[in-house]
Design a protein around this motif. Structure first.
Motif, PDB file in Angstrom:
ATOM      1  N   GLU A 199      58.606  71.186  39.290  1.00  0.00           N
ATOM      2  CA  GLU A 199      57.973  72.284  39.866  1.00  0.00           C
ATOM      3  C   GLU A 199      56.741  72.900  38.996  1.00  0.00           C
ATOM      4  OE1 GLU A 199      59.194  75.646  43.156  1.00  0.00           O
ATOM      5  OE2 GLU A 199      60.381  75.772  41.211  1.00  0.00           O
ATOM      6  N   GLU A 200      57.330  72.833  37.600  1.00  0.00           N
ATOM      7  CA  GLU A 200      56.177  73.272  36.728  1.00  0.00           C
ATOM      8  C   GLU A 200      55.088  72.199  36.536  1.00  0.00           C
ATOM      9  OE1 GLU A 200      58.594  73.532  33.115  1.00  0.00           O
ATOM     10  OE2 GLU A 200      59.557  75.465  33.830  1.00  0.00           O
ATOM     11  N   TRP A 201      55.287  71.277  36.794  1.00  0.00           N
ATOM     12  CA  TRP A 201      54.014  69.984  36.861  1.00  0.00           C
ATOM     13  C   TRP A 201      53.247  70.331  38.108  1.00  0.00           C
ATOM     14  CZ3 TRP A 201      58.186  65.721  35.907  1.00  0.00           C
ATOM     15  CH2 TRP A 201      58.388  65.473  34.611  1.00  0.00           C
ATOM     16  N   LEU A 202      54.100  70.471  39.532  1.00  0.00           N
ATOM     17  CA  LEU A 202      53.401  70.667  40.534  1.00  0.00           C
ATOM     18  C   LEU A 202      52.379  71.619  40.721  1.00  0.00           C
ATOM     19  CD1 LEU A 202      53.066  69.215  43.450  1.00  0.00           C
ATOM     20  CD2 LEU A 202      54.879  70.949  44.233  1.00  0.00           C
ATOM     21  N   LEU A 203      53.054  72.941  40.311  1.00  0.00           N
ATOM     22  CA  LEU A 203      52.324  74.276  40.859  1.00  0.00           C
ATOM     23  C   LEU A 203      50.715  74.421  40.366  1.00  0.00           C
ATOM     24  CD1 LEU A 203      55.005  76.842  40.916  1.00  0.00           C
ATOM     25  CD2 LEU A 203      54.173  75.607  42.962  1.00  0.00           C
ATOM     26  N   PRO A 204      50.434  73.791  38.961  1.00  0.00           N
ATOM     27  CA  PRO A 204      49.183  73.894  38.401  1.00  0.00           C
ATOM     28  C   PRO A 204      48.262  73.164  39.135  1.00  0.00           C
ATOM     29  CG  PRO A 204      50.849  73.992  36.658  1.00  0.00           C
ATOM     30  CD  PRO A 204      51.601  73.491  38.165  1.00  0.00           C
ATOM     31  N   LEU A 205      48.981  72.205  39.805  1.00  0.00           N
ATOM     32  CA  LEU A 205      48.010  70.985  40.508  1.00  0.00           C
ATOM     33  C   LEU A 205      47.476  71.393  41.684  1.00  0.00           C
ATOM     34  CD1 LEU A 205      49.941  67.972  39.436  1.00  0.00           C
ATOM     35  CD2 LEU A 205      47.716  68.818  38.311  1.00  0.00           C
ATOM     36  N   LEU A 206      48.271  72.221  42.393  1.00  0.00           N
ATOM     37  CA  LEU A 206      47.755  72.678  44.004  1.00  0.00           C
ATOM     38  C   LEU A 206      46.683  73.558  43.933  1.00  0.00           C
ATOM     39  CD1 LEU A 206      51.200  73.744  45.146  1.00  0.00           C
ATOM     40  CD2 LEU A 206      50.124  71.661  45.183  1.00  0.00           C
ATOM     41  N   PRO A 207      45.966  74.470  42.882  1.00  0.00           N
ATOM     42  CA  PRO A 207      44.884  75.059  43.191  1.00  0.00           C
ATOM     43  C   PRO A 207      43.636  73.795  43.041  1.00  0.00           C
ATOM     44  CG  PRO A 207      46.217  76.074  41.882  1.00  0.00           C
ATOM     45  CD  PRO A 207      46.888  74.995  41.986  1.00  0.00           C
ATOM     46  N   LEU A 208      43.902  72.925  42.457  1.00  0.00           N
ATOM     47  CA  LEU A 208      42.674  71.863  42.505  1.00  0.00           C
ATOM     48  C   LEU A 208      42.484  71.201  43.519  1.00  0.00           C
ATOM     49  CD1 LEU A 208      44.207  70.477  38.844  1.00  0.00           C
ATOM     50  CD2 LEU A 208      42.717  72.628  39.304  1.00  0.00           C
ATOM     51  N   LEU A 209      43.261  71.483  44.419  1.00  0.00           N
ATOM     52  CA  LEU A 209      43.237  70.546  45.906  1.00  0.00           C
ATOM     53  C   LEU A 209      42.434  71.111  46.865  1.00  0.00           C
ATOM     54  CD1 LEU A 209      46.855  69.224  46.111  1.00  0.00           C
ATOM     55  CD2 LEU A 209      44.997  68.265  44.899  1.00  0.00           C
ATOM     56  N   THR A 210      41.617  70.498  47.673  1.00  0.00           N
ATOM     57  CA  THR A 210      40.885  70.806  48.827  1.00  0.00           C
ATOM     58  C   THR A 210      42.007  71.217  49.935  1.00  0.00           C
ATOM     59  OG1 THR A 210      40.736  68.769  49.882  1.00  0.00           O
ATOM     60  CG2 THR A 210      38.918  69.471  48.209  1.00  0.00           C
ATOM     61  N   PRO A 211      41.352  72.083  50.986  1.00  0.00           N
ATOM     62  CA  PRO A 211      42.525  72.491  51.935  1.00  0.00           C
ATOM     63  C   PRO A 211      43.004  71.190  52.817  1.00  0.00           C
ATOM     64  CG  PRO A 211      40.610  73.970  51.874  1.00  0.00           C
ATOM     65  CD  PRO A 211      40.228  72.926  50.856  1.00  0.00           C
ATOM     66  N   ARG A 212      42.217  70.406  52.880  1.00  0.00           N
ATOM     67  CA  ARG A 212      42.637  69.119  53.882  1.00  0.00           C
ATOM     68  C   ARG A 212      43.380  67.979  52.893  1.00  0.00           C
ATOM     69  NH1 ARG A 212      40.584  68.595  58.765  1.00  0.00           N
ATOM     70  NH2 ARG A 212      40.745  66.264  58.842  1.00  0.00           N
ATOM     71  N   ALA A 213      43.861  67.976  51.870  1.00  0.00           N
ATOM     72  CA  ALA A 213      44.110  67.304  50.786  1.00  0.00           C
ATOM     73  C   ALA A 213      45.740  66.903  51.166  1.00  0.00           C
ATOM     74  CB  ALA A 213      44.053  67.971  49.261  1.00  0.00           C
ATOM     75  N   SER A 214      45.794  65.494  50.942  1.00  0.00           N
ATOM     76  CA  SER A 214      47.191  65.022  50.906  1.00  0.00           C
ATOM     77  C   SER A 214      47.800  64.522  49.363  1.00  0.00           C
ATOM     78  CB  SER A 214      47.002  63.632  51.575  1.00  0.00           C
ATOM     79  OG  SER A 214      46.596  63.559  52.884  1.00  0.00           O
ATOM     80  N   VAL A 215      48.985  64.923  49.358  1.00  0.00           N
ATOM     81  CA  VAL A 215      49.769  64.594  48.221  1.00  0.00           C
ATOM     82  C   VAL A 215      50.638  63.558  48.309  1.00  0.00           C
ATOM     83  CG1 VAL A 215      51.309  65.767  46.294  1.00  0.00           C
ATOM     84  CG2 VAL A 215      49.375  66.987  47.735  1.00  0.00           C
ATOM     85  N   TYR A 216      50.785  62.316  47.302  1.00  0.00           N
ATOM     86  CA  TYR A 216      52.082  61.473  47.408  1.00  0.00           C
ATOM     87  C   TYR A 216      52.649  61.670  45.971  1.00  0.00           C
ATOM     88  CZ  TYR A 216      49.926  59.134  51.411  1.00  0.00           C
ATOM     89  OH  TYR A 216      49.138  58.723  52.780  1.00  0.00           O
ATOM     90  N   VAL A 217      54.064  61.452  46.093  1.00  0.00           N
ATOM     91  CA  VAL A 217      54.892  61.849  44.902  1.00  0.00           C
ATOM     92  C   VAL A 217      55.682  60.558  44.835  1.00  0.00           C
ATOM     93  CG1 VAL A 217      56.406  63.366  43.579  1.00  0.00           C
ATOM     94  CG2 VAL A 217      54.715  64.337  45.096  1.00  0.00           C
ATOM     95  N   CYS A 218      55.626  60.070  43.868  1.00  0.00           N
ATOM     96  CA  CYS A 218      56.425  58.760  43.533  1.00  0.00           C
ATOM     97  C   CYS A 218      57.777  59.397  42.917  1.00  0.00           C
ATOM     98  CB  CYS A 218      55.852  57.511  42.560  1.00  0.00           C
ATOM     99  SG  CYS A 218      54.327  57.243  43.289  1.00  0.00           S
TER     100      CYS A 218
END
Length: 326
Positions: A92-111
């Motif tokens: 969660e500490e990795w993920l949260l700072p990345l979310l503001p970098l995304l456009t509203p229509r963005a997709s996210v893939y997590v391995c």
């Protein structure tokens, strides 16, 4: 050629003479950056540090391949397995700072592997809309005496909002037809006859058995211990972005996401903390300008494993050039 190295071994290695020139092209942010400063660049620094300086609402696609919850060495650094709840907090500490970098229509893939999936799913469900879980077969791996062989990994497909892009026609799979049906007139029914055999284009599913993990005779292979195949990244990029879109990979390793994005006419930002892997990424990006082929992707479609012979044709590059930090 290295002494004792087979002529068939195509693993990409760094020569000492190459490192100064490649290192000089790496970027490290220490203040807020404009998009033009970071697009098509490899950033050599921890992702937590870089995320604070990257432009907001810029990335159309996030591909997140963090260390799995396993004991694993990456070059000179090690990641230690944690208890599931502790790993969830770390993710969660990795993920949260990345979310503001995304456009509203963005997709996210997590391995993830099966164990890591159990820890990250609750986090993804809290912050994103979870759309699906892809499971892909790794044909490599050691057998086990008292357990099932671990030969699959997961990729979680999420979106930031309810509106998002998914290009289903771009990721269809071409399969051999073993029992072909024909119409009353004798024409192929939902398949085609080619010089290479009988094939059908099928819709993409969430179970992938057509992926080959890079090995020593493949030109994309590096010494990175968890390198993903270009074909796998090509599916994610083609499905969830358009030509010219920006793809962000904050754990880019030896650069597979960046290389594949470049081959497919997308812009990219790659972040990696280890200089050796950053330099490998740049070397691969340079090679990709000369050879944009993607193994298993040819004529604008994906092919099931071993369905085509010889080298793959160049990927369809759609009017987007990249500069790779030059």
């Amino acid at each position: 050629m290295d002494q004792g190295r087979s002529s068939y071994n195509r693993t990409i290695r760094l020569e000492e003479a190459e490192k100064p020139g490649l290192t000089a092209r790496l970027l490290r942010l220490s203040a807020k950056a404009e998009l033009a400063e970071v697009e098509n660049r490899i950033l050599c620094q921890p992702m937590e540090e870089a995320a604070a300086f990257l432009p907001r609402a810029a990335a159309d696609l996030l591909i997140l391949d963090p260390p799995y919850n396993l004991n694993r060495s990456f070059g000179g650094e090690s990641f230690k397995q944690r208890k599931p709840k502790e790993y969830s907090r770390h993710f969660e500490e990795w993920l949260l700072p990345l979310l503001p970098l995304l456009t509203p229509r963005a997709s996210v893939y997590v391995c993830a592997d099966w164990r890591t999936s159990c820890s990250i799913y609750p986090v993804l469900e809290r912050h994103l809309i979870v759309r699906n879980r892809i499971t892909w077969e790794r044909e490599k791996g050691r057998g086990a005496q008292k357990n099932w062989k671990n030969s699959a990994e997961d990729i979680w497909f999420c979106t930031l909002g309810r509106e998002y892009d998914f290009q289903v026609e771009a990721v269809k799979l071409k399969r051999r037809v073993l029992a072909p049906y024909r119409t009353a007139e004798g024409s192929p029914k939902d398949w085609e006859e080619t010089g290479q055999g009988q094939f059908r284009l099928t819709h993409p599913s969430n179970l992938w058995t057509d992926i080959t993990v890079p090995f020593w005779s493949m030109p994309e292979n590096t010494g990175h211990p968890t390198q993903k195949p270009e074909k796998l990244l090509a599916k994610l990029i083609l499905a969830s972005s358009r030509p010219g879109d920006l793809v962000l990979d904050p754990f880019c390793g030896s650069g597979t996401t960046a290389v594949t994005a470049q081959k497919l006419g997308r812009r990219f930002i790659g972040v990696e903390r280890q200089e050796e892997y950053c330099c490998l990424a740049l070397k691969r990006l340079d090679r990709a300008l000369r050879d944009p082929a993607i193994q298993g992707y040819r004529e604008g479609v994906f092919w099931e494993r071993n369905a085509i012979q010889g080298k793959g044709a160049p990927a369809k590059k759609e009017n987007q050039k990249t500069k790779n930090g030059n």
